[in-house]
Design a protein around this motif. Structure first.
Motif, PDB file in Angstrom:
ATOM      1  N   GLN B 117      76.255 -46.431  26.363  1.00  0.00           N
ATOM      2  CA  GLN B 117      77.319 -47.350  25.942  1.00  0.00           C
ATOM      3  C   GLN B 117      78.689 -46.845  26.383  1.00  0.00           C
ATOM      4  N   LEU B 118      78.893 -45.527  26.228  1.00  0.00           N
ATOM      5  CA  LEU B 118      80.187 -44.965  26.621  1.00  0.00           C
ATOM      6  C   LEU B 118      80.390 -45.087  28.128  1.00  0.00           C
ATOM      7  N   LEU B 119      79.319 -44.850  28.876  1.00  0.00           N
ATOM      8  CA  LEU B 119      79.421 -44.950  30.333  1.00  0.00           C
ATOM      9  C   LEU B 119      79.801 -46.367  30.738  1.00  0.00           C
ATOM     10  N   GLN B 120      79.191 -47.343  30.043  1.00  0.00           N
ATOM     11  CA  GLN B 120      79.509 -48.740  30.354  1.00  0.00           C
ATOM     12  C   GLN B 120      80.962 -49.050  30.037  1.00  0.00           C
ATOM     13  N   ALA B 121      81.408 -48.560  28.862  1.00  0.00           N
ATOM     14  CA  ALA B 121      82.799 -48.818  28.469  1.00  0.00           C
ATOM     15  C   ALA B 121      83.750 -48.248  29.507  1.00  0.00           C
ATOM     16  N   MET B 122      83.422 -47.062  30.033  1.00  0.00           N
ATOM     17  CA  MET B 122      84.317 -46.448  31.019  1.00  0.00           C
ATOM     18  C   MET B 122      84.285 -47.199  32.338  1.00  0.00           C
ATOM     19  N   SER B 123      83.102 -47.687  32.697  1.00  0.00           N
ATOM     20  CA  SER B 123      83.008 -48.363  33.992  1.00  0.00           C
ATOM     21  C   SER B 123      83.726 -49.715  33.965  1.00  0.00           C
ATOM     22  N   ARG B 124      83.963 -50.260  32.758  1.00  0.00           N
ATOM     23  CA  ARG B 124      84.642 -51.554  32.663  1.00  0.00           C
ATOM     24  C   ARG B 124      86.149 -51.454  32.770  1.00  0.00           C
ATOM     25  N   THR B 125      86.703 -50.217  32.675  1.00  0.00           N
ATOM     26  CA  THR B 125      88.164 -50.110  32.729  1.00  0.00           C
ATOM     27  C   THR B 125      88.646 -50.496  34.127  1.00  0.00           C
ATOM     28  N   PRO B 126      89.835 -51.107  34.206  1.00  0.00           N
ATOM     29  CA  PRO B 126      90.304 -51.615  35.497  1.00  0.00           C
ATOM     30  C   PRO B 126      90.309 -50.541  36.582  1.00  0.00           C
ATOM     31  N   VAL B 127      90.724 -49.334  36.219  1.00  0.00           N
ATOM     32  CA  VAL B 127      90.871 -48.312  37.251  1.00  0.00           C
ATOM     33  C   VAL B 127      89.523 -47.959  37.871  1.00  0.00           C
ATOM     34  N   MET B 128      88.427 -48.020  37.051  1.00  0.00           N
ATOM     35  CA  MET B 128      87.121 -47.698  37.586  1.00  0.00           C
ATOM     36  C   MET B 128      86.554 -48.864  38.375  1.00  0.00           C
ATOM     37  N   SER B 129      86.808 -50.097  37.909  1.00  0.00           N
ATOM     38  CA  SER B 129      86.272 -51.235  38.649  1.00  0.00           C
ATOM     39  C   SER B 129      86.922 -51.334  40.020  1.00  0.00           C
ATOM     40  N   ALA B 130      88.120 -50.795  40.134  1.00  0.00           N
ATOM     41  CA  ALA B 130      88.824 -50.861  41.414  1.00  0.00           C
ATOM     42  C   ALA B 130      88.274 -49.847  42.413  1.00  0.00           C
ATOM     43  N   GLY B 131      87.280 -49.100  42.016  1.00  0.00           N
ATOM     44  CA  GLY B 131      86.703 -48.106  42.920  1.00  0.00           C
ATOM     45  C   GLY B 131      87.204 -46.730  42.579  1.00  0.00           C
ATOM     46  N   SER B 132      86.297 -45.775  42.564  1.00  0.00           N
ATOM     47  CA  SER B 132      86.685 -44.438  42.126  1.00  0.00           C
ATOM     48  C   SER B 132      86.329 -43.420  43.182  1.00  0.00           C
ATOM     49  N   PRO B 133      86.941 -42.252  43.115  1.00  0.00           N
ATOM     50  CA  PRO B 133      86.614 -41.209  44.072  1.00  0.00           C
ATOM     51  C   PRO B 133      85.190 -40.720  43.816  1.00  0.00           C
ATOM     52  N   PRO B 134      84.566 -40.072  44.788  1.00  0.00           N
ATOM     53  CA  PRO B 134      83.190 -39.619  44.591  1.00  0.00           C
ATOM     54  C   PRO B 134      83.074 -38.672  43.396  1.00  0.00           C
TER      55      PRO B 134
END
Lengths: 83, 647
Positions: B117-134
């Motif tokens: 659940q926490l991983l999902q919450a983090m992946s939904r934040t705008p900064v992560m949806s915009a693509g993240s570094p490896p």
């Protein structure tokens, strides 16, 4: 037999599996001044290297060089200063 | 418990707290680069420590939090507030995980699902949806990897560092860690460390692996990772990063090992020292009576004089020893204060009221038990303030106040006491409503209530059962009111009072000792058990005959110097069976609000100077127990609060 005590020397010969660790430790405890001769040792299990690190005997290195020989052996004998 | 794990539990909590502090500060000051770096470092270190143990869900989540913060860090000047919530949630979850690990040594059964659940919450934040570094490359290399890379300065191209912490029982399942490490291609350097200090050879368990293997390779990352694919939980593999621009917030030379003059000590060891000091006090009392005896038997003799001098010297050294040990137990109030912003933030979410909290005087030190024990009453006061005191934003605007409420927690030293004021800028207590409620809740008769001055009405707020809540809310009003605050503060040896100004807010004033003083105690027996009471609570002792007791209203009383004094039997109050016969031994106790009460006991024993510690654990919420004291023979006595017992 991979670990043997002969004439004041503990001889490791051939492949020394984890099971021979107990023998090595008890011989090092009985003969703390014995030299450990690894000239004819093959692959030596980590458990035995760990015993050698802790007991820090004088060692005759194996004829074939592996990473343990290269990076660990030179430091045994200076126990306490590097661990 | 495994020493390494025990250390992780302490450090893990500190790191999570540090990161949370930084993030909450960032919400207020989104441009504060130093706070951002500090939060990043704390989470990064936390993730690294977690990696030493088989705690995969926790590590995965912290890794994601680190990535998220790393992405924020490489982004715009201001931190994206939306990224803060899931990271704070991760840190709170981390705290709970550490609690579980402390109790059971492992994560709870729901950890995997919660992590998801926490991983999902983090992946939904705008900064992560915009693509993240490896993954894993956010930020700088961990210190251990930097050390390894630094040892190979001449190497060309990016290197790969490996830290391999084999399971202790890995030999049993056929692992040969050095043989496995040897399969890494292109090893440039390898070193072996002990995970815990090496035992003496005769205590070595040959089948238990105590090694940490670190190595550097010039092979590609994927080739190195492939070697350890079956044991990913025991290995950390990192790629060398290009040298980063020096951090302006860091002092020159910060890369050098930091020498700190502190040592971390298990509090149980300090407590043990304190117990020994307590026993020494008992021994001291024995020595004092021996010296007295010599003075009587051989007055003026050389041996009597030497005994007296030795005893004085012993006293002096013992006092210094006690002060020294008490000093070691002192911690800053900030340890508790720093937890408050998180509480306020959470309550803001629940109440919909925006509130800022300011703390001052966090550097003042007090005994660890007092600082820890302070959290609970502070929490109650802050809850009350946010629930009942601070108005909604609309009401505040209408009253000409700033829309955001404020709570100030201020500590000051006053003599040997620390005074803590918790002030809110809310509506204050509606004294007339509180007066009416106290009557309705039958805490006081209408006659008495109408004559009470304002302070008297505010004092009623501390009465057990008093509640001003119009409805039971999530936050307070569940019967946990100001009486819980008073009980908790009194258990720490302190006092609490309240003042209020209509429309301007309320202030709760807490006064606490900074450490536990030595108290002269009297040991007494009641109902076959032994207890102790503070000497200064007893006005006098006397013996009366049972026939002197007369029934007065619901209870018994006796007459002393023409005054009728209520009588209670200590055994009965404690629900024990009294063993006293016709003749009753009485302690006459002066009550705080004036008046006296006679307390019947079975016998009175020795007097001793001893340290009283606040009640902890099961007896913490027991009525009438002021604390515990350890006698010289190791027996633990309950120290009674006669005032509370006879209320």
């Amino acid at each position: 037999v991979s670990v043997e005590f002969r004439d004041g020397t503990i001889v490791l010969a051939g492949d020394c599996p984890v099971a021979s660790g107990e023998t090595l430790l008890s011989q090092l405890l009985t003969h703390p001044d014995a030299i450990v001769d690894m000239t004819n040792a093959g692959s030596v299990h980590t458990a035995l290297w760990q015993i050698l690190i802790v007991c820090a005997p004088r060692i005759v290195p194996p004829a074939t060089e592996g990473i343990a020989t290269k990076y660990i052996l030179e430091r045994i004998g200076a126990r306490g200063s590097w661990l | 418990m495994d020493e390494l794990l025990a250390q992780f539990i302490v450090e893990g909590r500190e790191l999570a707290q540090q990161a949370a502090d930084d993030l909450i500060a960032l919400e207020r000051e989104p441009r504060d680069r130093q706070r951002l770096e500090s939060a990043f470092r704390a989470i990064h270190t936390l993730k690294g420590s977690v990696g030493l143990f088989p705690l995969a869900p926790l590590q995965t989540v912290l890794h994601a939090a680190e990535d998220l913060l790393g992405a924020v860090r490489s982004g715009s000047e201001e931190i994206d507030i939306e990224a803060v919530d899931p990271i704070l949630a991760t840190l709170e979850w981390t705290d709970r995980c550490i609690d579980e690990i402390e109790v059971s040594g492992e994560l709870g059964p729901g950890a995997g699902r919660q992590a998801e659940q926490l991983l999902q919450a983090m992946s939904r934040t705008p900064v992560m949806s915009a693509g993240s570094p490896p993954a894993g490359n956010a930020g700088e290399n961990p210190p251990w990897a930097r050390t390894l890379f630094d040892a190979c300065p001449a190497a060309e191209g990016p290197l790969v560092a490996v830290r391999y912490v084999p399971d202790r029982d890995c030999f049993f399942i056929g692992d040969d860690p050095l043989a496995l490490a040897a399969r890494v291609p292109s090893i440039l350097n390898l070193s072996v460390h002990s995970r815990e200090d090496w035992p003496a050879p005769e205590e070595l368990d040959p089948f238990r692996c105590n090694l940490v293997i670190e190595l550097v390779s010039s092979a590609p990352l994927t080739d190195v990772e492939a070697v350890f694919r079956l044991i990913p939980d025991q290995v950390t593999v990192v790629s060398q990063l290009a040298p980063t621009v020096p951090d302006p917030g860091r002092r020159a030379g910060a890369g050098a090992p930091l020498l700190t003059m502190t040592v971390r000590v298990d509090t149980a060891r300090i407590d043990r020292l304190l117990d020994i000091v307590g026993e020494l006090y008992t021994a001291k009392n024995g020595l004092a009576s021996l010296a007295d005896l010599l003075r009587t038997v051989e007055p003026g003799s050389a041996v009597a004089r030497r005994a007296a001098a030795t005893q004085l010297e012993f006293d002096r050294l013992l006092t210094r020893l006690r002060q020294g040990v008490m000093g070691v137990r002192m911690v800053p109030l900030a340890q508790t204060f720093r937890r408050l912003p998180r509480v306020v933030r959470e309550l803001s979410g629940q109440t919909g009221k925006k509130v800022e909290i300011v703390t001052k005087g966090g550097e003042i030190e007090a005994d660890r038990l007092i600082v820890e024990g302070l959290f609970e009453p502070l929490l109650h006061v802050i809850r009350n303030a946010m629930d009942h005191g601070i108005e909604s934003a609309d009401a505040r605007s209408a009253a000409g106040k700033p829309a955001i409420g404020s709570i100030a927690v201020t500590a000051d030293m006053q003599g040997d006491q620390v005074a803590i004021a918790i002030a809110d800028d809310g509506a204050g207590v509606d004294v007339e409503r509180a007066r009416a409620l106290a009557v309705r809740q039958e805490l006081v008769s209408a006659d008495i209530a109408s004559g009470l001055p304002e302070e008297g009405v505010l004092e009623l707020l501390f009465a057990p059962g008093f509640s001003t809540a119009r409805s039971v809310t999530e936050i307070s009003g569940r019967g946990v009111g100001m009486d819980a605050v008073r009980t908790a503060v009194q258990a720490l040896g302190g006092r609490v009072s309240m003042s209020s100004r209509a429309g301007q807010g309320s202030t709760v004033a807490v006064s606490l000792p900074t450490s536990f003083a030595m108290a002269r105690l009297v040991v007494l027996e009641a109902g076959g058990d032994r207890f102790a009471v503070p000497m200064n609570a007893i006005a006098e002792t006397l013996r009366i005959s049972r026939s002197e007791l007369v029934a007065v209203r619901a209870g018994l009383a006796f007459t002393l110097r023409d005054r009728v004094i209520p009588f209670v039997s200590l055994a009965e109050v404690l629900h024990l069976t009294s063993t006293s016969g016709e003749s009753i031994l009485l302690l006459v106790v002066e009550r705080e609000g004036g008046g006296r009460v006679g307390i019947g006991v079975d016998s009175i024993g020795e007097q001793t100077e001893i340290m009283v510690r606040p009640a902890t654990g099961l007896i913490r919420h027991s009525r009438g127990i002021a604390g515990t004291a350890v006698l010289g023979d190791g027996r633990v006595l309950m120290v009674l609060d006669l005032e509370e017992l006879t209320r």
